[in-house]
Design an enzyme around this catalytic site. Structure first.
Site, PDB file in Angstrom:
ATOM      1  N   HIS A 135       0.840  -1.206   0.000  1.00  7.66           N
ATOM      2  CA  HIS A 135       0.000   0.000   0.000  1.00  7.66           C
ATOM      3  C   HIS A 135       0.869   1.247   0.000  1.00  7.66           C
ATOM      4  O   HIS A 135       1.905   1.315   0.662  1.00  7.66           O
ATOM      5  CB  HIS A 135      -0.986  -0.015   1.173  1.00  7.66           C
ATOM      6  CG  HIS A 135      -0.413   0.302   2.514  1.00  7.66           C
ATOM      7  ND1 HIS A 135      -0.247   1.591   2.973  1.00  7.66           N
ATOM      8  CD2 HIS A 135       0.002  -0.502   3.530  1.00  7.66           C
ATOM      9  CE1 HIS A 135       0.239   1.575   4.202  1.00  7.66           C
ATOM     10  NE2 HIS A 135       0.418   0.319   4.566  1.00  7.66           N
TER      11      HIS A 135
ATOM     12  N   ASP B   1       6.093   3.351   6.472  1.00  2.00           N
ATOM     13  CA  ASP B   1       4.895   2.521   6.417  1.00  2.00           C
ATOM     14  C   ASP B   1       3.963   3.159   5.384  1.00  2.00           C
ATOM     15  O   ASP B   1       3.266   4.121   5.681  1.00  2.00           O
ATOM     16  CB  ASP B   1       4.231   2.473   7.801  1.00  2.00           C
ATOM     17  CG  ASP B   1       2.888   1.765   7.807  1.00  2.00           C
ATOM     18  OD1 ASP B   1       2.527   1.137   6.802  1.00  2.00           O
ATOM     19  OD2 ASP B   1       2.184   1.877   8.827  1.00  2.00           O
TER      20      ASP B   1
ATOM     21  N   GLU C 170      -5.257   1.687   2.318  1.00  2.34           N
ATOM     22  CA  GLU C 170      -5.057   0.628   3.314  1.00  2.34           C
ATOM     23  C   GLU C 170      -5.247   1.166   4.723  1.00  2.34           C
ATOM     24  O   GLU C 170      -5.846   0.501   5.582  1.00  2.34           O
ATOM     25  CB  GLU C 170      -3.650   0.029   3.160  1.00  2.34           C
ATOM     26  CG  GLU C 170      -3.401  -1.213   4.011  1.00  2.34           C
ATOM     27  CD  GLU C 170      -2.829  -0.930   5.402  1.00  2.34           C
ATOM     28  OE1 GLU C 170      -2.705  -1.877   6.189  1.00  2.34           O
ATOM     29  OE2 GLU C 170      -2.515   0.255   5.701  1.00  2.34           O
ATOM     30  N   GLU C 171      -4.759   2.386   4.949  1.00  4.22           N
ATOM     31  CA  GLU C 171      -4.850   2.974   6.285  1.00  4.22           C
ATOM     32  C   GLU C 171      -6.282   3.336   6.656  1.00  4.22           C
ATOM     33  O   GLU C 171      -6.567   3.661   7.806  1.00  4.22           O
ATOM     34  CB  GLU C 171      -3.962   4.224   6.365  1.00  4.22           C
ATOM     35  CG  GLU C 171      -2.472   3.975   6.131  1.00  4.22           C
ATOM     36  CD  GLU C 171      -1.797   3.205   7.253  1.00  4.22           C
ATOM     37  OE1 GLU C 171      -2.490   2.820   8.223  1.00  4.22           O
ATOM     38  OE2 GLU C 171      -0.574   2.971   7.153  1.00  4.22           O
TER      39      GLU C 171
ATOM     40  N   ASP D   7       4.274  -5.417   3.647  1.00  6.77           N
ATOM     41  CA  ASP D   7       3.916  -4.313   4.537  1.00  6.77           C
ATOM     42  C   ASP D   7       5.028  -4.188   5.571  1.00  6.77           C
ATOM     43  O   ASP D   7       6.096  -4.786   5.416  1.00  6.77           O
ATOM     44  CB  ASP D   7       2.557  -4.576   5.198  1.00  6.77           C
ATOM     45  CG  ASP D   7       1.811  -3.293   5.567  1.00  6.77           C
ATOM     46  OD1 ASP D   7       2.481  -2.304   5.944  1.00  6.77           O
ATOM     47  OD2 ASP D   7       0.580  -3.277   5.488  1.00  6.77           O
TER      48      ASP D   7
ATOM     49  N   HIS E 215       3.447   4.635  12.742  1.00 10.24           N
ATOM     50  CA  HIS E 215       2.413   5.672  12.707  1.00 10.24           C
ATOM     51  C   HIS E 215       2.853   6.947  13.418  1.00 10.24           C
ATOM     52  O   HIS E 215       2.071   7.610  14.098  1.00 10.24           O
ATOM     53  CB  HIS E 215       1.094   5.154  13.271  1.00 10.24           C
ATOM     54  CG  HIS E 215       0.385   4.235  12.339  1.00 10.24           C
ATOM     55  ND1 HIS E 215      -0.927   3.876  12.486  1.00 10.24           N
ATOM     56  CD2 HIS E 215       0.807   3.601  11.208  1.00 10.24           C
ATOM     57  CE1 HIS E 215      -1.284   3.065  11.506  1.00 10.24           C
ATOM     58  NE2 HIS E 215      -0.243   2.886  10.720  1.00 10.24           N
TER      59      HIS E 215
END
Length: 335
Positions: A61, A168, A201-202, A224, A308
């Site tokens: 992603h 990420d 995706e998030e 990922d 994150h």
């Protein structure tokens, strides 16, 4: 573009859902590999034709966590989350508001000296962004619905490590691009390759679901990130940076593909670690594996620290080894 350079370029680009900076960086690389298609979710795909009808999808992603403007509150700007932001890092964080033009700002909050509870982390609705403008000036450039991203450039650390705002999963995107480059060095692949840099995706694993439905591959590998080893993180739920990619073992992943990945890593002296999940994985593998009548799916994760946050950390060596392992798998695909 060399691998480390690609990771940095992708990480530094904006890519909160609705923004296209990272897509533009990726498209330049994907056009060198195959036919490029954009989807309605905001993702991008390269289609590489092989010598057989067998098709394998590589998914990573490309979207990142961020925010969206919800209110112009006097001389300040209120926002809501786009993805799972760790609010602990937002106090005094620098951001970019993508309005009619990019405007820099900084999060503000009530100082701890006058808080009734000094030990609590403020919620996002207790914070606001200051861009240094008055209300009338703000509304000329910024509107409700504008996306907000972290103002952070990648920095190289020691021992082949990088820190940046959206590793990420731009590290995963770089890994699958590099894997296809390695495969194509030996000419046309044995199988068709669908290189999908999926969106949203998030926001709930959305883009990979539609991409898998459209292309209906024979099998898929999802790349990922996962939790890097750090004091306080359970050892069985984390991987050491620099020790290789984490091959996922889960009830939802295909055990034959997983075994093949482990065998290929052993045969080619590629360092790897195992990551065991008792159920779903929290990645695009969860939705790809149940698309249509089911698609055999494997998961490879790159260890990452500070997930994150604007200062995520990965090892470039782990990205290299992820690409090498996938390339070896593709070379054996359909055999």
């Amino acid at each position: 573009m060399e691998l480390k350079e690609l990771i940095i370029a992708l990480s530094d680009a904006n890519g909160v859902t609705g923004l296209s900076g990272a897509i533009k960086v990726a498209e330049t690389e994907l056009q060198k590999l195959g036919r490029v298609e954009h989807d309605h979710m905001g993702g991008i795909t390269a289609i590489i034709e092989g010598n057989s009808d067998y098709t394998i999808m590589l998914d990573a992603h490309i979207d990142e966590i961020g925010m969206i403007v919800t209110e112009i509150d006097g001389d300040f700007i209120r926002v809501s989350k786009c993805g799972g932001i760790d609010t602990r890092v937002l106090i005094s964080q620098e951001v970019v508001i993508h309005g009619k033009e990019d405007i820099f700002g900084v999060f503000c909050s009530v100082p701890p000296h006058i808080k009734s509870d000094k030990n609590t982390v403020p919620e996002l609705n207790e914070m606001a962004i200051d861009v240094g403008l008055k209300h009338d000036q703000i509304i000329e450039t910024i509107s409700v619905g504008n996306r907000v991203s972290f103002k952070q450039n990648s920095v190289e650390l020691a021992n082949s490590r990088l820190t940046g705002k959206s590793l990420d999963n731009r590290a995963g995107c770089a890994a699958v691009i590099e894997a296809v480059k390695l495969v194509l060095k030996n000419g046309k692949p044995n199988c068709n390759i669908i290189l999908s840099l999926s969106a949203q995706e998030e926001l709930g694993l959305r883009g990979a679901r539609t991409s898998a439905f459209k292309y209906s591959p024979n099998e898929a590998i999802v790349v990922d990130v996962s939790f890097g080893a750090y004091p306080g993180v359970p050892k069985h739920q984390s991987g050491n940076l620099g020790n290789g990619p984490m091959i996922g073992i889960s009830p939802i992943t295909d055990r034959y593909m997983t075994a093949k990945l482990r065998d290929l890593a052993d045969e080619n002296n590629i360092n790897y670690q195992c990551e065991v999940c008792g159920g779903t994985t929290g990645t695009n593998a969860d939705v790809i594996s149940i698309t249509k009548s089911g698609i055999p799916t494997a998961l490879i994760s790159i260890p990452l620290l500070n997930m994150h946050t604007p200062t995520e950390v990965i090892s470039v060596t782990d990205v290299e080894n992820t690409a090498k392992l996938i390339a070896e798998y593709i070379r054996k695909a359909g055999k």
